[in-house]
Enzyme design. Sequence first.
Site, PDB file in Angstrom:
ATOM      1  N   SER A   1      49.245  37.415  45.101  1.00 13.24           N
ATOM      2  CA  SER A   1      47.798  37.575  45.054  1.00 13.24           C
ATOM      3  C   SER A   1      47.119  36.306  45.576  1.00 13.24           C
ATOM      4  O   SER A   1      47.262  35.970  46.745  1.00 13.24           O
ATOM      5  CB  SER A   1      47.365  37.927  43.629  1.00 13.24           C
ATOM      6  OG  SER A   1      46.036  38.393  43.601  1.00 13.24           O
TER       7      SER A   1
ATOM      8  N   ASP B   1      47.756  49.255  46.675  1.00 16.12           N
ATOM      9  CA  ASP B   1      47.127  48.137  45.954  1.00 16.12           C
ATOM     10  C   ASP B   1      45.741  48.546  45.462  1.00 16.12           C
ATOM     11  O   ASP B   1      44.907  49.007  46.223  1.00 16.12           O
ATOM     12  CB  ASP B   1      47.024  46.928  46.883  1.00 16.12           C
ATOM     13  CG  ASP B   1      46.724  45.634  46.140  1.00 16.12           C
ATOM     14  OD1 ASP B   1      46.017  45.690  45.119  1.00 16.12           O
ATOM     15  OD2 ASP B   1      47.199  44.571  46.587  1.00 16.12           O
TER      16      ASP B   1
ATOM     17  N   HIS C   1      48.972  46.675  42.797  1.00 22.43           N
ATOM     18  CA  HIS C   1      48.911  45.213  42.983  1.00 22.43           C
ATOM     19  C   HIS C   1      50.121  44.530  42.348  1.00 22.43           C
ATOM     20  O   HIS C   1      50.646  43.559  42.874  1.00 22.43           O
ATOM     21  CB  HIS C   1      47.616  44.667  42.389  1.00 22.43           C
ATOM     22  CG  HIS C   1      47.334  43.254  42.778  1.00 22.43           C
ATOM     23  ND1 HIS C   1      47.164  42.865  44.086  1.00 22.43           N
ATOM     24  CD2 HIS C   1      47.201  42.128  42.030  1.00 22.43           C
ATOM     25  CE1 HIS C   1      46.930  41.562  44.132  1.00 22.43           C
ATOM     26  NE2 HIS C   1      46.940  41.094  42.900  1.00 22.43           N
TER      27      HIS C   1
END
Length: 821
Positions: free
Chosen positions: A685, A758, A792
């Site tokens: 991330s 995601d 994610h």
Amino acid sequence: MSLTKAKAAKRFASSLLCLLLAGSTAPVALAQGNQDTNIGYQRPPEAMAAIIEAPATPAVSISAKGDWMLILERPGYPGIDEVAAPESRLAGLRINPATNGASRAAYFSAIKLKPLQGGEPAEIKGIPQQAKIGYVTWSPDEQHIAFTVTTGKGIELWTAALDTRQARKLTDAVLNNAYSGSPFAWMSDSKGLLVKFIDAQRGQMPQPSPVPAGPIVQQNMAKAKPSRTYQDLLKNRYDEALFDYYMQTQLKLVTLDGAQQAVGKPGIVKSMEVSPDGQYLLVETIQKPYSYLVPHYYFPYTVEVWSRDGKVVKQLAQLPLAEDIPIAFDAVAKGPRSYSWRPDKPATLYWAEAQDGGDANKEAAVRDHVYMLDAPFAAKPVKLAATKYRYNGVLWGEKIAIVQERWWKTRTERSMLVEPARPAKAPVVLIERAYEDNYNDPGTPVFTKNKYGRYVLLTDKPGQNIYMISEGGSPEGNRPFVSAFSLQHRKAQILWRSQAPYYERPVDIIDLNSGKIVTRRESENDPPNYFVRNLKTQQLQQLTNFPHPTPQLQGLQKEMLQYERADGVKLTAMLYLPKEYKKGDKPLPLLMWAYPREFKNADAAGQVKSSPYEFTRISSGSPLFWLTQGYAVLDRTDMPIVGEGDAQPNDTYVTQLVASAQAAIDKVVGMGVADARRIAVGGHSYGAFMTANLLAHSDLFAAGIARSGAYNRTLTPFGFQQEERSYWEAPAVYFQMSPFSYADKVKEPLLLIHGEADNNPGTFPMQSERFYNALKGHGATTRLVFLPAESHGYSAKESILHMLWEMDQWLDRYVKNRPLQ
């Protein structure tokens, strides 16, 4: 290390030769040239795979009275068939059509009950084998628990009696858990539950028409409505119809013997809360028009008080669509918000209302008012408090309340003591502090259940002290403590504090008079387990005996490093070495893993933020797998971005980032444990964003691994992470912080991995796709891996094992086996 294309080609050929000579245990090597790269799911070395396949450590839940502990067994990672099951993505929600519940939910597989006074845990009987159990909740009197069981056809409601340890099913698979939160709430008398049911009158599921009904139109009539980027928004009328279909809910009262009674009219129930006396319901329902620009929590909604049988007693508010909330942090919607019941009164509401129009950029002496309203809700609301900063909740006790507030721009938090019976009395500021300062964090208050079965502040009998549990930040690392905080003197007296060589965190105070607390205790080599500690005698009683989840890693070496950046900012990181490594051995290849954080104060940025005595547990996204492959690992590597005073941290993001990385490398190379030419950097991330920037702006690393990142900040033009300025306010910052802008400068091999589905705001899969194309267009060595159906964070066992294989192949080729020049 920046290389010409000729040098890069030569290095690549040498790397490939070394890899071929060294051999590979992986079933398939990374494809080269015109080879087919779509090779199916791969498996990493068995030492790594065994960690993923190890049994999961159970979770626990302790009763407020301190007499029972629930041990909640957890299954392993789900298969890709489960993760890839059909789902509807609507207004920021992801829904499983087969169950009318959240998709990709985590579950428990079994429940055991253990008395805290001694005795072995016993499994709750009657629950199906390998059930998918969720929302395990104590009844107010703690004689029962309630929970859901998700089947292939839907969600059932179950209860279990503690005295018989017997579970029974209360409903068929008809619960509606498409919306966020629990699908049920206990009634105050513990004799029944308020439950969300699928509306039986909702009809058939809408079907998409092959013929468009017309164009999709959005418009804005000269009003500034900036919005951050969101995933899974509604796109058309069909999506709206699906949203209605899944969300339509009928509330019902369900007794412990299974009897059902409908409550009120069907609607899209956003939230529900039972008053402490059980006579009223606080219900929020979503209304139209919906939005294609923002998620469900910004949709219009109505706040009402219902009687127990579902009649509307009072409409408290009708809140409009909130597309115009400023993007500044601490901005909120106009009008009342955060309605809830006081836990210490039979039926008293409280809520907050912005006095600055919700705009954090406005100058205002008062940001919020906090109001109260007693049943029967006909009188004028009473103002409980006015806040200097943004309202952040109320902690209720018997005859006292602590109003909490925060302000992001200054990283300040404040707690005010008020007397609800005398709201006109001036509040007392108990605590006002910089919340970045871990060393002076007083902690979080301890709660106890009152006569209504609701949680209120735990106080001594005179009501002079509340009790706090803190992480206990210190220069030696976190040393959790429990303290008595004097409301009169506004000071804390530490009653007990964790001591080396253990990291022991208080969980709850179960007997104030005898001084008994429950703690979670671990060390470098001992996995976390639960204990009862007597603060007066220091006697310990062990409650659980969870085994070491990965015994193959016992003996790994761990050291908390402390060092300085060139500008004097103090940094820390956790160094891990394989158990067979000995001082004086040759330097190892090293994987550095990090996640940048922003600070307004350099001293706070330099504080130690972990403990050297925490047990080393490897999660699916951890870099510690490579200890099994002969690497050193530098984890939780500090990468602070500091902007003191009026300066913004991101104005010098790249400079500070590179300086932090240089300092970490100098430290490990200076210790003789890492080979400066064989260091990789990686992150997930915002850590992936960091990785790409380090490769673009420095020559410090041999290779990089970036998972699920964002690389072009013009695609998040109304703010990202802790940046609240828009692209048009700070275009240079957006350009300079985007590694996409410097794709031509990336000369080291970069592996990009991204979940194909995601759902994180800002990290659209397109971010990796566009960055990969930019890198490829400039001749970089790069590989893009999309994991099907993954969000994610990656969930399926097949995806996680393949991710590890990709990373291991990349590190072996471009780091461990990197040739000498």
